[in-house]
Design a protein around this motif. Structure first.
Motif, PDB file in Angstrom:
ATOM      1  N   TRP A  78       6.359   6.977  14.800  1.00  0.00           N
ATOM      2  CA  TRP A  78       5.968   7.460  13.476  1.00  0.00           C
ATOM      3  C   TRP A  78       6.423   6.528  12.358  1.00  0.00           C
ATOM      4  CZ3 TRP A  78       8.438  12.609  15.291  1.00  0.00           C
ATOM      5  CH2 TRP A  78       7.597  13.219  16.229  1.00  0.00           C
ATOM      6  N   SER A  79       7.649   5.996  12.462  1.00  0.00           N
ATOM      7  CA  SER A  79       8.158   5.132  11.401  1.00  0.00           C
ATOM      8  C   SER A  79       7.399   3.808  11.352  1.00  0.00           C
ATOM      9  CB  SER A  79       9.661   4.875  11.590  1.00  0.00           C
ATOM     10  OG  SER A  79       9.907   4.170  12.797  1.00  0.00           O
ATOM     11  N   ASN A  80       6.801   3.428  12.473  1.00  0.00           N
ATOM     12  CA  ASN A  80       5.953   2.240  12.493  1.00  0.00           C
ATOM     13  C   ASN A  80       4.556   2.579  11.965  1.00  0.00           C
ATOM     14  OD1 ASN A  80       5.187  -0.540  13.294  1.00  0.00           O
ATOM     15  ND2 ASN A  80       3.942   0.527  14.822  1.00  0.00           N
ATOM     16  N   ALA A  81       3.994   3.676  12.458  1.00  0.00           N
ATOM     17  CA  ALA A  81       2.618   4.047  12.095  1.00  0.00           C
ATOM     18  C   ALA A  81       2.461   4.324  10.606  1.00  0.00           C
ATOM     19  CB  ALA A  81       2.182   5.263  12.905  1.00  0.00           C
ATOM     20  N   VAL A  82       3.484   4.908   9.976  1.00  0.00           N
ATOM     21  CA  VAL A  82       3.350   5.268   8.562  1.00  0.00           C
ATOM     22  C   VAL A  82       3.147   4.028   7.696  1.00  0.00           C
ATOM     23  CG1 VAL A  82       5.822   5.220   7.964  1.00  0.00           C
ATOM     24  CG2 VAL A  82       4.263   6.776   6.753  1.00  0.00           C
ATOM     25  N   GLN A  83       3.642   2.891   8.150  1.00  0.00           N
ATOM     26  CA  GLN A  83       3.459   1.660   7.377  1.00  0.00           C
ATOM     27  C   GLN A  83       1.988   1.258   7.326  1.00  0.00           C
ATOM     28  OE1 GLN A  83       6.681  -1.353   8.165  1.00  0.00           O
ATOM     29  NE2 GLN A  83       7.311   0.135   9.725  1.00  0.00           N
ATOM     30  N   TYR A  84       1.273   1.443   8.430  1.00  0.00           N
ATOM     31  CA  TYR A  84      -0.156   1.159   8.452  1.00  0.00           C
ATOM     32  C   TYR A  84      -0.927   2.159   7.591  1.00  0.00           C
ATOM     33  CZ  TYR A  84       0.808  -1.969  12.383  1.00  0.00           C
ATOM     34  OH  TYR A  84       1.286  -2.979  13.182  1.00  0.00           O
ATOM     35  N   GLN A  85      -0.490   3.404   7.630  1.00  0.00           N
ATOM     36  CA  GLN A  85      -1.219   4.415   6.868  1.00  0.00           C
ATOM     37  C   GLN A  85      -1.033   4.239   5.356  1.00  0.00           C
ATOM     38  OE1 GLN A  85      -1.558   8.403   8.095  1.00  0.00           O
ATOM     39  NE2 GLN A  85      -2.533   7.740   9.983  1.00  0.00           N
ATOM     40  N   VAL A  86       0.177   3.905   4.931  1.00  0.00           N
ATOM     41  CA  VAL A  86       0.388   3.688   3.495  1.00  0.00           C
ATOM     42  C   VAL A  86      -0.413   2.470   3.026  1.00  0.00           C
ATOM     43  CG1 VAL A  86       2.086   3.137   1.709  1.00  0.00           C
ATOM     44  CG2 VAL A  86       2.616   4.852   3.455  1.00  0.00           C
ATOM     45  N   LEU A  87      -0.488   1.435   3.862  1.00  0.00           N
ATOM     46  CA  LEU A  87      -1.333   0.281   3.543  1.00  0.00           C
ATOM     47  C   LEU A  87      -2.794   0.712   3.409  1.00  0.00           C
ATOM     48  CD1 LEU A  87      -1.982  -2.742   3.252  1.00  0.00           C
ATOM     49  CD2 LEU A  87      -1.965  -2.895   5.763  1.00  0.00           C
ATOM     50  N   PHE A  88      -3.263   1.553   4.320  1.00  0.00           N
ATOM     51  CA  PHE A  88      -4.633   2.067   4.268  1.00  0.00           C
ATOM     52  C   PHE A  88      -4.880   2.818   2.961  1.00  0.00           C
ATOM     53  CE2 PHE A  88      -7.693   5.489   4.882  1.00  0.00           C
ATOM     54  CZ  PHE A  88      -8.760   4.863   5.510  1.00  0.00           C
ATOM     55  N   PHE A  89      -3.934   3.680   2.580  1.00  0.00           N
ATOM     56  CA  PHE A  89      -4.094   4.461   1.350  1.00  0.00           C
ATOM     57  C   PHE A  89      -4.066   3.568   0.115  1.00  0.00           C
ATOM     58  CE2 PHE A  89      -2.008   8.087   3.869  1.00  0.00           C
ATOM     59  CZ  PHE A  89      -3.239   8.558   4.301  1.00  0.00           C
ATOM     60  N   ALA A  90      -3.164   2.575   0.110  1.00  0.00           N
ATOM     61  CA  ALA A  90      -3.095   1.658  -1.033  1.00  0.00           C
ATOM     62  C   ALA A  90      -4.422   0.919  -1.197  1.00  0.00           C
ATOM     63  CB  ALA A  90      -1.949   0.671  -0.839  1.00  0.00           C
ATOM     64  N   SER A  91      -5.026   0.544  -0.072  1.00  0.00           N
ATOM     65  CA  SER A  91      -6.328  -0.117  -0.120  1.00  0.00           C
ATOM     66  C   SER A  91      -7.404   0.836  -0.642  1.00  0.00           C
ATOM     67  CB  SER A  91      -6.703  -0.623   1.279  1.00  0.00           C
ATOM     68  OG  SER A  91      -7.974  -1.222   1.288  1.00  0.00           O
ATOM     69  N   ALA A  92      -7.347   2.094  -0.207  1.00  0.00           N
ATOM     70  CA  ALA A  92      -8.320   3.089  -0.683  1.00  0.00           C
ATOM     71  C   ALA A  92      -8.169   3.305  -2.189  1.00  0.00           C
ATOM     72  CB  ALA A  92      -8.126   4.408   0.062  1.00  0.00           C
ATOM     73  N   PHE A  93      -6.930   3.367  -2.677  1.00  0.00           N
ATOM     74  CA  PHE A  93      -6.704   3.519  -4.119  1.00  0.00           C
ATOM     75  C   PHE A  93      -7.302   2.331  -4.881  1.00  0.00           C
ATOM     76  CE2 PHE A  93      -2.500   5.840  -2.977  1.00  0.00           C
ATOM     77  CZ  PHE A  93      -3.183   7.021  -2.775  1.00  0.00           C
ATOM     78  N   ARG A  94      -7.066   1.129  -4.350  1.00  0.00           N
ATOM     79  CA  ARG A  94      -7.555  -0.077  -5.015  1.00  0.00           C
ATOM     80  C   ARG A  94      -9.081  -0.111  -5.061  1.00  0.00           C
ATOM     81  NH1 ARG A  94      -5.026  -3.210  -2.154  1.00  0.00           N
ATOM     82  NH2 ARG A  94      -6.618  -3.917  -0.694  1.00  0.00           N
ATOM     83  N   HIS A  95      -9.705   0.234  -3.946  1.00  0.00           N
ATOM     84  CA  HIS A  95     -11.170   0.246  -3.911  1.00  0.00           C
ATOM     85  C   HIS A  95     -11.739   1.287  -4.876  1.00  0.00           C
ATOM     86  CE1 HIS A  95     -11.126  -1.613   0.388  1.00  0.00           C
ATOM     87  NE2 HIS A  95     -10.994  -2.508  -0.557  1.00  0.00           N
ATOM     88  N   ALA A  96     -11.064   2.439  -4.974  1.00  0.00           N
ATOM     89  CA  ALA A  96     -11.525   3.478  -5.897  1.00  0.00           C
ATOM     90  C   ALA A  96     -11.423   2.997  -7.345  1.00  0.00           C
ATOM     91  CB  ALA A  96     -10.712   4.754  -5.697  1.00  0.00           C
TER      92      ALA A  96
END
Length: 289
Positions: free
Chosen positions: A256-274
């Motif tokens: 989980w502590s590894n996976a959350v890093q990928y997910q936060v990156l995904f969300f940051a990218s989604a925020f930027r695209h929005a």
């Protein structure tokens, strides 16, 4: 190694290493739905204090799993660094030990969907400098929290622009033996209709209508991986855009502590695209005027 060279190497590392200066707070958030207050951990990025106080930030909500509480993510994962790296506010509410983040039809005192999805969001927007829009708000969680994040996002498509699940218990019908689950879902036989209606796979088509940026992952050695694969396959069948990953690991904090890093990156990218889409739309409107 030459002592002089070693000195300069150490000095270079000290100068170039990122200085994590995030702030972690514990706040108490009242629930009118449950007539009670619960604690939550809020992590503010370094930029929150150091930059222009007019600046506002996207928010990512992180939900804990069964038996956990609001301290789990901060204690077991590098979320503070992620807040600094991606300039986001991270909020970790308390979801009870076995609430499944639903408004229980059998226990009127368990209203965690309303609490997390409405009351916590309203509190955070009122007390912190957030970008209080769907496009700047994401929600994810682990195990029970993964189910809760997807469930809440589907129930509030105007609130969350992105959602995720890490090792999510995305189909409660596979967790009938979990202690306490019947206290919120009801009897699996008598209330089978409700159990079926709450399975994320049964609601997969709704993601398409909700226009939610979606990311799902699960460890290949996790007992929940099969239900996550089924959800992924259903989303593919329906043509619903989403990110899906399986990585080595099981139902553990190491994963989980590894996976959350990928997910936060995904969300940051989604925020930027929005933001880019919003800017482009604004420019088109101005040009047409």
């Amino acid at each position: 190694m030459n002592p002089v060279r070693a000195f300069w190497l150490i000095l270079t590392l000290l100068v170039t290493a990122p200085a994590w200066a995030y702030e972690s707070r514990v706040v108490t958030i009242p629930s009118a739905a449950m007539h009670e207050s619960f604690e939550a951990t809020v992590v503010l990025p370094d930029q929150y204090a150091r930059r222009n106080t007019a600046n506002r930030f996207p928010v990512i909500y992180l939900l804990h799993g069964s038996g956990g509480d609001y301290t789990d993510w901060a204690t077991n994962s590098p979320i503070g660094k992620l807040a600094d790296r991606y300039h986001v506010i991270l909020v970790m509410p308390d979801g009870g030990h076995e609430s499944w983040y639903i408004d229980s039809p059998v226990n009127p005192r368990s209203r965690y969907e309303t609490y997390v999805g409405t009351e916590v969001v309203a509190y955070v927007d009122a007390h912190f400098r957030t970008l209080a829009t769907k496009e700047a708000r994401a929600i994810t969680g682990l195990s029970m929290g993964g189910f809760g994040a997807l469930h809440i996002a589907l129930g509030r498509p105007d609130e969350f622009g992105a959602a995720g699940s890490i090792s999510g218990a995305v189909d409660p019908r596979g967790s009938e033996d979990e202690p306490g689950i019947e206290q919120v879902f009801g009897d699996p036989a008598r209330d089978a209709g409700f159990w079926n209606s709450e399975a994320i796979v049964e609601n997969a088509r709704s993601f398409d209508d909700a226009h939610i940026a979606l990311t799902i992952d699960c460890g290949v050695n996790d007992s929940l991986v099969q239900s996550n694969r089924m959800l992924h396959e259903r989303l593919v069948e329906l043509g619903v855009p989403h990110d899906y990953a399986e990585r080595p690991g099981g139902h553990t904090w190491t994963y989980w502590s590894n996976a959350v890093q990928y997910q936060v990156l995904f969300f940051a990218s989604a925020f930027r695209h929005a933001r880019m889409a919003s800017t482009a739309a604004g420019n088109l409107t101005s040009a047409a005027s």
